[in-house]
Structures are given as C-alpha cells and as structure tokens.
Design a protein around this motif. Sequence first.
Motif, mmCIF file in Angstrom:
data_model
loop_
_atom_site.group_PDB
_atom_site.id
_atom_site.type_symbol
_atom_site.label_atom_id
_atom_site.label_comp_id
_atom_site.label_asym_id
_atom_site.label_seq_id
_atom_site.Cartn_x
_atom_site.Cartn_y
_atom_site.Cartn_z
ATOM 1 N N THR A 69 -5.478 -1.728 -6.421
ATOM 2 C CA THR A 69 -6.699 -1.207 -5.827
ATOM 3 C C THR A 69 -6.511 0.252 -5.455
ATOM 4 O O THR A 69 -5.485 0.619 -4.883
ATOM 5 C CB THR A 69 -7.048 -1.999 -4.545
ATOM 6 O OG1 THR A 69 -7.141 -3.380 -4.877
ATOM 7 C CG2 THR A 69 -8.357 -1.538 -3.938
ATOM 8 N N HIS A 96 -7.729 2.875 -2.943
ATOM 9 C CA HIS A 96 -8.435 2.948 -1.662
ATOM 10 C C HIS A 96 -9.014 4.323 -1.402
ATOM 11 O O HIS A 96 -9.724 4.514 -0.429
ATOM 12 C CB HIS A 96 -7.499 2.556 -0.512
ATOM 13 C CG HIS A 96 -7.158 1.109 -0.516
ATOM 14 N ND1 HIS A 96 -8.021 0.132 -0.086
ATOM 15 C CD2 HIS A 96 -6.036 0.462 -0.917
ATOM 16 C CE1 HIS A 96 -7.449 -1.057 -0.203
ATOM 17 N NE2 HIS A 96 -6.253 -0.882 -0.715
ATOM 18 N N ARG A 101 0.844 -1.188 0.000
ATOM 19 C CA ARG A 101 0.000 0.000 0.000
ATOM 20 C C ARG A 101 0.883 1.243 0.000
ATOM 21 O O ARG A 101 1.862 1.312 0.739
ATOM 22 C CB ARG A 101 -0.917 -0.022 1.219
ATOM 23 C CG ARG A 101 -2.061 0.938 1.100
ATOM 24 C CD ARG A 101 -3.218 0.470 1.925
ATOM 25 N NE ARG A 101 -4.274 1.451 1.928
ATOM 26 C CZ ARG A 101 -5.387 1.282 2.586
ATOM 27 N NH1 ARG A 101 -5.586 0.196 3.307
ATOM 28 N NH2 ARG A 101 -6.317 2.209 2.557
#
Length: 119
Positions: A42, A44, A3
């Motif tokens: 992804t 977020h 992340r």
Amino acid sequence: MSRFVILIAYGESDWDEASEETRDYYFAAHDAFSAYVGEHGTDHGSAALAGTEHATTVRRAGRDRDGEVLVTTGPFAETAEHVGGYYDVELPDLDHAIEAASLLPSSYSVEIRPTISIT
C-alpha cells in the motif's frame, strides 16, 4: 506487513540540469516503483519537497523545554545532496522495500526507514 518511509536524496541541481531523456527516465522509474508497491503493498502517500532554499530549521537552545527557540532559514545540514522527496509505503518486509527502492533512479541515494509505534 511493515510500514516504511523511503527518503530520496539527490543533488540540488540534478533535476534542473537533466535532459528531457533523463527526466523521462526518472518518471518511468517512479512509475515502476509505484506499480511495484501497488502490487505488493500500500502507498500511504508521497511528495516531492521544495528545495533547501525554502527550508526552515527550528532548534531549541539547551535541553530543557524553556530554551530559546532558534529559527534559521535553510536546511539542517550543509550537504551535497538533499532530501527531495519521500514515499510512505506498507510492504510485506524489508526485502520488498529494498526491491521497490532499487526501481528508483540510480542517481538517487535512497534511505529506507521502518516506522515505529510510540504508545
């Protein structure tokens, strides 16, 4: 997967002074970034930030928790550029984050910061 927060900095007046053609370029670059992240990972969340004239900085005097709280209007530091937005994304690795960041407008300074778990 890792992340990352991708911080976007640019000159305070860049958007206000941009031509319609330049603004279209910015939008297309952000769309390309989002498509890349969607394909490889992804998203977020993301947001544009209000200008530094809306910033509030909070500091504590001294290192102890009982220090006086100092609240000032304006950004933490005086700089030519300011953080104007961010993306919070999950991608396979730093190389993918760099590839995604390279799709953003070339006038931006982009900082990639991996997130860490604090447990």
